[in-house]
Design an enzyme around this catalytic site. Structure first.
Site, PDB file in Angstrom:
ATOM      1  N   GLY A 178      -7.789  -0.817   2.958  1.00 37.74           N
ATOM      2  CA  GLY A 178      -6.631  -1.136   2.115  1.00 37.74           C
ATOM      3  C   GLY A 178      -6.336  -0.019   1.131  1.00 37.74           C
ATOM      4  CB  THR A 205      -7.876  -1.222  -3.818  1.00 41.52           C
ATOM      5  OG1 THR A 205      -6.706  -2.037  -3.966  1.00 41.52           O
ATOM      6  CG2 THR A 205      -8.553  -1.080  -5.165  1.00 41.52           C
ATOM      7  N   GLY A 255     -11.492  -4.305  -1.296  1.00 43.13           N
ATOM      8  CA  GLY A 255     -10.475  -4.968  -2.114  1.00 43.13           C
ATOM      9  C   GLY A 255     -10.346  -6.426  -1.707  1.00 43.13           C
ATOM     10  CB  ALA A 256      -9.848  -9.401  -2.754  1.00 35.93           C
ATOM     11  N   GLY A 299      -7.779  -9.678   4.358  1.00 35.19           N
ATOM     12  CA  GLY A 299      -7.187  -9.531   5.692  1.00 35.19           C
ATOM     13  C   GLY A 299      -5.703  -9.242   5.686  1.00 35.19           C
ATOM     14  N   GLY A 300      -5.153  -8.984   4.464  1.00 33.81           N
ATOM     15  CA  GLY A 300      -3.748  -8.573   4.414  1.00 33.81           C
ATOM     16  C   GLY A 300      -3.504  -7.333   5.270  1.00 33.81           C
ATOM     17  N   GLY A 301      -4.522  -6.486   5.349  1.00 33.56           N
ATOM     18  CA  GLY A 301      -4.418  -5.281   6.190  1.00 33.56           C
ATOM     19  C   GLY A 301      -4.903  -5.517   7.612  1.00 33.56           C
ATOM     20  CD  GLU A 314     -11.369  -6.001   5.266  1.00 37.77           C
ATOM     21  OE1 GLU A 314     -10.656  -5.057   4.882  1.00 37.77           O
ATOM     22  OE2 GLU A 314     -11.044  -7.187   5.123  1.00 37.77           O
ATOM     23  CE  LYS A 326      -3.882  -7.275  -4.575  1.00 35.44           C
ATOM     24  NZ  LYS A 326      -4.724  -6.464  -3.757  1.00 35.44           N
TER      25      LYS A 326
HETATM   26  C1  5RP Z   1      -7.607  -5.545   4.369  1.00 32.22           C
HETATM   27  C2  5RP Z   1      -8.008  -6.269   3.144  1.00 32.22           C
HETATM   28  C3  5RP Z   1      -7.724  -5.628   1.827  1.00 32.22           C
HETATM   29  O1  5RP Z   1      -8.866  -5.593   1.078  1.00 32.22           O
HETATM   30  C4  5RP Z   1      -6.672  -6.418   1.083  1.00 32.22           C
HETATM   31  O2  5RP Z   1      -5.560  -6.614   1.933  1.00 32.22           O
HETATM   32  C5  5RP Z   1      -6.263  -5.748  -0.209  1.00 32.22           C
HETATM   33  O3  5RP Z   1      -5.533  -4.601   0.083  1.00 32.22           O
HETATM   34  P1  5RP Z   1      -4.963  -3.624  -1.035  1.00 32.22           P
HETATM   35  O4  5RP Z   1      -6.135  -2.932  -1.632  1.00 32.22           O
HETATM   36  O5  5RP Z   1      -4.057  -2.681  -0.256  1.00 32.22           O
HETATM   37  O6  5RP Z   1      -4.195  -4.432  -2.034  1.00 32.22           O
HETATM   38  O7  5RP Z   1      -8.561  -7.333   3.170  1.00 32.22           O
HETATM   39  O8  5RP Z   1      -7.871  -6.278   5.533  1.00 32.22           O
END
Ligand code: 5RP
Length: 231
Positions: free
Chosen positions: A32, A34, A85-86, A98-100, A106, A124
């Site tokens: 991600g 972060t 990240g989260a 899992g947004g990414g 992970e 978050k």
């Molecule tokens: C990827 C994730 C990331 O940790 C989550 O989506 C946060 O992403 P970002 O740091 O871009 O806000 O779980 O699968």
């Protein structure tokens, strides 16, 4: 500070967590924006690690571009730290991730690590998980069947992340409209649906340490030991 600057601040703060490690340790790396900041900060910091176990092709590429050695999980005898990240984190350090789309790898690396350090910006932090759509990785042939089961189980809406294929060759269903009262129970229940590979609730293995960046400072918190020991 804007959100990206806050992510960068949380990422930089994570470097201090590495100071306690023996020289040449292996660490686990999430995915991600972060984490991208963390990889960049790590590369520029002169911190000596033996290498990284990466949770995605995207993070592997970035690590390799900085010359940080990649190590397969099979070859990591111990993994003292996992940094990720989260998308949401609650007060018990349960998370939606899992947004990414990298949730399965992970989760595997987080499970292998002794300590999970979550880095994120203050947006978050939530009281109840679920406003962020909960990702579920699914075997492609089971997509429609799993979506029906998810609706039956959760009452939420399961939307196919169209055009997205995970690093494992699967698809993602994002569950919208949840307010998750019991993250551990839902994490387990979703895993019982045939065709589900994993889901983005990280409650059975939540974060141990949270570095949460707000405008005034990066707040550091540790999960209560009672929650950690019930894992
Ligand atoms: C990827 C994730 C990331 O940790 C989550 O989506 C946060 O992403 P970002 O740091 O871009 O806000 O779980 O699968």
């Amino acid at each position: 500070m804007n959100q990206d600057e806050l992510k960068k601040a949380a990422a930089r703060a994570a470097l201090a967590e590495l100071a306690a490690l023996p020289p040449h340790s292996l660490i686990g790396i999430g995915t991600g924006s972060t984490v991208d900041h963390f990889i960049d900060a790590l590369a520029g910091s002169g911190t000596r690690i033996r290498g990284a176990v990466s949770s995605s092709e995207a993070s592997s590429e970035r690590l390799a571009a900085h010359g940080i050695p990649l190590v397969r999980l099979d070859d990591a005898e111990t993994l003292p730290l996992y940094i990720d990240g989260a998308d949401e984190i609650d007060h018990g350090f349960n998370m939606i991730k899992g947004g990414g789309g990298a949730l399965t790898r992970e989760k595997i690396i987080a499970a292998a690590a002794q300590r999970f350090i979550c880095i994120c910006d203050a947006s978050k932090r939530v009281a109840t998980l679920g406003r962020f759509p909960l990702p579920v990785e699914v075997i492609p042939m089971a997509r429609v069947q799993v979506a029906r089961e998810i609706v039956r189980l959760t009452g939420g809406e399961a939307r196919w992340r169209e055009g997205f294929i995970t690093d494992n060759g699967n698809c993602i269903l994002d569950i919208h409209g949840l307010a998750i009262a019991d993250p551990r129970a839902l994490e387990s229940d979703l895993n019982q649906i045939a065709g589900v590979v994993s889901n983005g609730l990280f409650a059975r293995r939540g974060a141990d340490v949270l570095l949460l960046a707000a405008a005034e400072r990066v707040w550091r918190g540790e999960r209560q030991s009672s929650a950690a020991s019930s894992r």
